[in-house]
Motif scaffolding. Structure first.
Motif, PDB file in Angstrom:
ATOM      1  N   MET A 108       0.796  -1.226   0.000  1.00 57.78           N
ATOM      2  CA  MET A 108       0.000   0.000   0.000  1.00 57.78           C
ATOM      3  C   MET A 108       0.832   1.281   0.000  1.00 57.78           C
ATOM      4  SD  MET A 108      -2.750  -1.368   2.827  1.00 57.78           S
ATOM      5  CE  MET A 108      -3.692   0.146   2.889  1.00 57.78           C
ATOM      6  N   ALA A 109       2.163   1.167   0.047  1.00 55.28           N
ATOM      7  CA  ALA A 109       3.042   2.345   0.045  1.00 55.28           C
ATOM      8  C   ALA A 109       2.642   3.342   1.134  1.00 55.28           C
ATOM      9  CB  ALA A 109       3.030   3.020  -1.326  1.00 55.28           C
ATOM     10  N   LEU A 110       2.421   2.843   2.342  1.00 53.89           N
ATOM     11  CA  LEU A 110       1.892   3.686   3.423  1.00 53.89           C
ATOM     12  C   LEU A 110       2.894   4.684   3.982  1.00 53.89           C
ATOM     13  CD1 LEU A 110      -0.272   1.051   5.315  1.00 53.89           C
ATOM     14  CD2 LEU A 110      -1.110   3.086   4.122  1.00 53.89           C
ATOM     15  N   SER A 111       4.138   4.603   3.567  1.00 55.44           N
ATOM     16  CA  SER A 111       5.100   5.623   4.017  1.00 55.44           C
ATOM     17  C   SER A 111       4.918   6.920   3.235  1.00 55.44           C
ATOM     18  CB  SER A 111       6.535   5.117   3.857  1.00 55.44           C
ATOM     19  OG  SER A 111       6.914   5.059   2.495  1.00 55.44           O
ATOM     20  N   VAL A 112       4.118   6.858   2.176  1.00 59.22           N
ATOM     21  CA  VAL A 112       3.963   7.994   1.265  1.00 59.22           C
ATOM     22  C   VAL A 112       2.545   8.547   1.308  1.00 59.22           C
ATOM     23  CG1 VAL A 112       4.067   8.714  -1.154  1.00 59.22           C
ATOM     24  CG2 VAL A 112       5.731   7.071  -0.287  1.00 59.22           C
ATOM     25  N   GLY A 113       2.444   9.871   1.370  1.00 60.32           N
ATOM     26  CA  GLY A 113       1.176  10.529   1.141  1.00 60.32           C
ATOM     27  C   GLY A 113       0.188  10.528   2.292  1.00 60.32           C
ATOM     28  N   ASP A 114      -1.004  10.974   1.997  1.00 60.62           N
ATOM     29  CA  ASP A 114      -2.092  11.138   2.961  1.00 60.62           C
ATOM     30  C   ASP A 114      -2.512   9.786   3.540  1.00 60.62           C
ATOM     31  OD1 ASP A 114      -4.689  11.559   4.156  1.00 60.62           O
ATOM     32  OD2 ASP A 114      -4.865  13.406   2.995  1.00 60.62           O
ATOM     33  N   ILE A 115      -2.539   9.697   4.873  1.00 67.54           N
ATOM     34  CA  ILE A 115      -2.958   8.454   5.539  1.00 67.54           C
ATOM     35  C   ILE A 115      -4.114   8.713   6.501  1.00 67.54           C
ATOM     36  CG2 ILE A 115      -0.757   7.255   5.334  1.00 67.54           C
ATOM     37  CD1 ILE A 115      -0.154   8.151   8.231  1.00 67.54           C
ATOM     38  N   SER A 116      -4.892   9.750   6.223  1.00 57.13           N
ATOM     39  CA  SER A 116      -5.982  10.113   7.130  1.00 57.13           C
ATOM     40  C   SER A 116      -7.159   9.143   7.062  1.00 57.13           C
ATOM     41  CB  SER A 116      -6.468  11.534   6.816  1.00 57.13           C
ATOM     42  OG  SER A 116      -6.912  11.642   5.467  1.00 57.13           O
ATOM     43  N   ASP A 117      -7.215   8.325   6.009  1.00 59.60           N
ATOM     44  CA  ASP A 117      -8.298   7.341   5.900  1.00 59.60           C
ATOM     45  C   ASP A 117      -8.294   6.388   7.084  1.00 59.60           C
ATOM     46  OD1 ASP A 117      -9.213   8.166   3.385  1.00 59.60           O
ATOM     47  OD2 ASP A 117      -7.727   6.943   2.349  1.00 59.60           O
ATOM     48  N   ASN A 118      -9.477   6.035   7.559  1.00 61.14           N
ATOM     49  CA  ASN A 118      -9.618   4.911   8.473  1.00 61.14           C
ATOM     50  C   ASN A 118      -9.987   3.706   7.621  1.00 61.14           C
ATOM     51  OD1 ASN A 118      -9.071   6.062  11.023  1.00 61.14           O
ATOM     52  ND2 ASN A 118     -11.061   7.102  10.943  1.00 61.14           N
ATOM     53  N   GLY A 119      -9.089   2.731   7.587  1.00 61.12           N
ATOM     54  CA  GLY A 119      -9.288   1.600   6.684  1.00 61.12           C
ATOM     55  C   GLY A 119      -8.584   1.867   5.376  1.00 61.12           C
ATOM     56  N   ILE A 120      -9.273   1.595   4.264  1.00 58.46           N
ATOM     57  CA  ILE A 120      -8.686   1.750   2.930  1.00 58.46           C
ATOM     58  C   ILE A 120      -9.646   2.604   2.115  1.00 58.46           C
ATOM     59  CG2 ILE A 120      -7.728   0.521   0.945  1.00 58.46           C
ATOM     60  CD1 ILE A 120      -7.870  -2.026   2.841  1.00 58.46           C
ATOM     61  N   GLY A 121      -9.371   3.890   2.001  1.00 54.55           N
ATOM     62  CA  GLY A 121     -10.324   4.800   1.393  1.00 54.55           C
ATOM     63  C   GLY A 121      -9.799   5.588   0.222  1.00 54.55           C
ATOM     64  N   GLU A 122     -10.459   6.722  -0.051  1.00 53.84           N
ATOM     65  CA  GLU A 122     -10.167   7.533  -1.228  1.00 53.84           C
ATOM     66  C   GLU A 122      -8.762   8.130  -1.198  1.00 53.84           C
ATOM     67  OE1 GLU A 122     -11.906   8.060  -4.059  1.00 53.84           O
ATOM     68  OE2 GLU A 122     -13.166   6.447  -3.275  1.00 53.84           O
ATOM     69  N   GLN A 123      -8.290   8.514  -0.014  1.00 53.07           N
ATOM     70  CA  GLN A 123      -6.962   9.130   0.054  1.00 53.07           C
ATOM     71  C   GLN A 123      -5.877   8.144  -0.391  1.00 53.07           C
ATOM     72  OE1 GLN A 123      -6.705  12.230   0.369  1.00 53.07           O
ATOM     73  NE2 GLN A 123      -8.799  12.623   1.073  1.00 53.07           N
ATOM     74  N   ARG A 124      -5.988   6.903   0.055  1.00 48.70           N
ATOM     75  CA  ARG A 124      -4.989   5.898  -0.357  1.00 48.70           C
ATOM     76  C   ARG A 124      -5.113   5.613  -1.846  1.00 48.70           C
ATOM     77  NH1 ARG A 124      -0.170   5.123   0.577  1.00 48.70           N
ATOM     78  NH2 ARG A 124      -0.958   6.881   1.770  1.00 48.70           N
ATOM     79  N   LYS A 125      -6.339   5.602  -2.345  1.00 49.00           N
ATOM     80  CA  LYS A 125      -6.545   5.394  -3.770  1.00 49.00           C
ATOM     81  C   LYS A 125      -5.854   6.492  -4.584  1.00 49.00           C
ATOM     82  CE  LYS A 125     -10.713   4.332  -5.083  1.00 49.00           C
ATOM     83  NZ  LYS A 125     -12.138   4.463  -5.502  1.00 49.00           N
ATOM     84  N   ASN A 126      -5.967   7.731  -4.132  1.00 49.43           N
ATOM     85  CA  ASN A 126      -5.346   8.853  -4.838  1.00 49.43           C
ATOM     86  C   ASN A 126      -3.823   8.749  -4.835  1.00 49.43           C
ATOM     87  OD1 ASN A 126      -7.860   9.960  -5.342  1.00 49.43           O
ATOM     88  ND2 ASN A 126      -7.829  11.280  -3.538  1.00 49.43           N
ATOM     89  N   VAL A 127      -3.259   8.316  -3.700  1.00 52.73           N
ATOM     90  CA  VAL A 127      -1.805   8.163  -3.610  1.00 52.73           C
ATOM     91  C   VAL A 127      -1.327   7.083  -4.571  1.00 52.73           C
ATOM     92  CG1 VAL A 127       0.105   7.463  -2.122  1.00 52.73           C
ATOM     93  CG2 VAL A 127      -1.651   8.998  -1.236  1.00 52.73           C
ATOM     94  N   LEU A 128      -2.004   5.940  -4.572  1.00 60.11           N
ATOM     95  CA  LEU A 128      -1.608   4.838  -5.449  1.00 60.11           C
ATOM     96  C   LEU A 128      -1.773   5.219  -6.918  1.00 60.11           C
ATOM     97  CD1 LEU A 128      -3.152   1.803  -3.521  1.00 60.11           C
ATOM     98  CD2 LEU A 128      -0.746   2.486  -3.618  1.00 60.11           C
ATOM     99  N   LYS A 129      -2.793   5.993  -7.215  1.00 61.24           N
ATOM    100  CA  LYS A 129      -3.010   6.430  -8.598  1.00 61.24           C
ATOM    101  C   LYS A 129      -1.863   7.315  -9.065  1.00 61.24           C
ATOM    102  CE  LYS A 129      -6.379   8.743 -11.585  1.00 61.24           C
ATOM    103  NZ  LYS A 129      -7.724   9.377 -11.657  1.00 61.24           N
ATOM    104  N   LYS A 130      -1.425   8.215  -8.201  1.00 63.62           N
ATOM    105  CA  LYS A 130      -0.312   9.104  -8.566  1.00 63.62           C
ATOM    106  C   LYS A 130       0.963   8.306  -8.784  1.00 63.62           C
ATOM    107  CE  LYS A 130       2.262  13.161  -7.062  1.00 63.62           C
ATOM    108  NZ  LYS A 130       2.439  14.200  -5.996  1.00 63.62           N
ATOM    109  N   MET A 131       1.189   7.308  -7.951  1.00 64.56           N
ATOM    110  CA  MET A 131       2.406   6.514  -8.075  1.00 64.56           C
ATOM    111  C   MET A 131       2.380   5.643  -9.328  1.00 64.56           C
ATOM    112  SD  MET A 131       3.105   5.454  -4.101  1.00 64.56           S
ATOM    113  CE  MET A 131       4.771   4.881  -4.437  1.00 64.56           C
ATOM    114  N   LEU A 132       1.242   5.017  -9.613  1.00 59.48           N
ATOM    115  CA  LEU A 132       1.146   4.153 -10.781  1.00 59.48           C
ATOM    116  C   LEU A 132       1.180   4.940 -12.083  1.00 59.48           C
ATOM    117  CD1 LEU A 132      -1.533   1.528  -9.660  1.00 59.48           C
ATOM    118  CD2 LEU A 132       0.882   1.118 -10.072  1.00 59.48           C
TER     119      LEU A 132
END
Length: 320
Positions: free
Chosen positions: A80-104
């Motif tokens: 999940m690349a959790l060392s990078v970007g917004d981690i304010s989501d509780n669980g697996i939400g839109e913020q993590r999706k946005n981070v992964l999208k930018k990386m991919l």
């Protein structure tokens, strides 16, 4: 036993390790990539000799391996690349999706939105399966290291498991910072993705049972990081810390300074990864170089071919 890792490379290697070394060695296909320091291509005889040596090493690795056991369905990955970007989501939400999208997006993935959504759904399914088996009483083994993504992953997972109040046993295996090898050598791996299939079994002796207080401490630490919600989390003085996004820039600039006026972006990325072992991804380095381009520190002389990663750009320095 449920096996948990935090990277796709580690996941693949661990699945092979479950049966690696079991039974008689039957040989395997071995690929060899070589190039001389001056850039010249090795001869066919040199390539053949290198392949023979690689096959011999593979045979030795098989004979010395300790099969880990278990089934591939016991291995779960939270990449999940959790060392990078917004981690304010509780669980697996839109913020993590946005981070992964930018990386991919660095890799010009076709149907990017679909690929990211599929990855998110896979992670959610993985978490549901782990929780179901954990609640049912199956023991869990977590493989982690001081790599920021792996450590963040462990903290995050502990937060997901803590509210369940289960008595299920959790084991931890931490990757050693240093290991002694043959002929008075020493090696250092920065993440479980660097461990070959024949090596996993030897680390079982490092397994420790996690106490409930440790689970709580990890969950609290992840809450702290969520409250800070910094752009990046990195290891400083042996501790995972919330840091600014430019913390690694000095290493990138150091490698840029070693290059001629015009240089290949991929060389700088490779040098930073290889020399400093910071536990960061090539994507993060690429993003920071993009920021330097935006700031006018660098400029693009030749863009990457259409449909290929921007790592193939040729850049020029504009630094004073």
């Amino acid at each position: 036993m449920i096996e948990i890792v935090f990277g796709e490379s580690a996941c693949g290697s661990l699945k092979i390790a479950q049966t690696y070394g079991k039974g008689k060695y039957r040989g395997s296909a071995v690929s060899v990539f070589m190039r001389h320091e001056d850039g010249s291509v090795p001869s066919s005889d040199e390539m053949k000799e290198a392949q023979i040596q690689a096959q011999e090493q593979e045979h030795i690795a098989w004979e010395n391996a300790i099969p880990l056991g278990g089934k591939s369905s016991d291995v779960y990955c939270f990449d999940m690349a959790l060392s990078v970007g917004d981690i304010s989501d509780n669980g697996i939400g839109e913020q993590r999706k946005n981070v992964l999208k930018k990386m991919l997006s660095v890799w010009f993935v076709e149907d990017l939105d679909y690929q990211v959504e599929e990855k998110i759904q896979k992670i959610k399914t993985t978490l549901s399966s782990v929780i179901e088996r954990y609640v049912a009483g199956e023991e869990v083994r977590i493989w982690y290291s001081y790599n920021p993504d792996e450590l963040c992953g462990m903290y995050w997972l502990m937060k997901q498991l803590r509210p369940l109040n289960c008595q299920t046993t959790i084991y931890l295996v931490k990757l050693p910072a240093w290991e002694y090898g043959k002929e008075n050598t020493i090696t250092s791996k920065i993440a479980w993705g660097e461990v070959s299939p024949g090596e996993w079994g030897k680390y079982i002796t490092l397994q420790e049972k996690a106490k409930p207080v440790f689970l709580s401490a990890c969950a609290m630490k992840w809450n702290q990081f969520q409250n800070e919600n910094a752009p990046l989390r990195a290891m400083l003085n042996g501790k995972l810390q919330s840091v600014s996004e430019d913390i690694y820039d000095s290493f990138i600039l150091r490698e840029i300074a070693e290059q001629p006026e015009q240089f290949k972006m991929a060389i700088v990325i490779g040098n930073v990864l290889g020399k400093y072992q910071l536990g960061i991804s090539d994507v993060w380095i690429s993003n920071r170089i993009d920021k330097m381009l935006e700031d006018g520190v660098l400029e693009i002389i030749q863009d990457a071919p259409k449909g290929e990663t921007n790592y193939r750009r040729i850049l020029r320095k504009r630094m004073k």
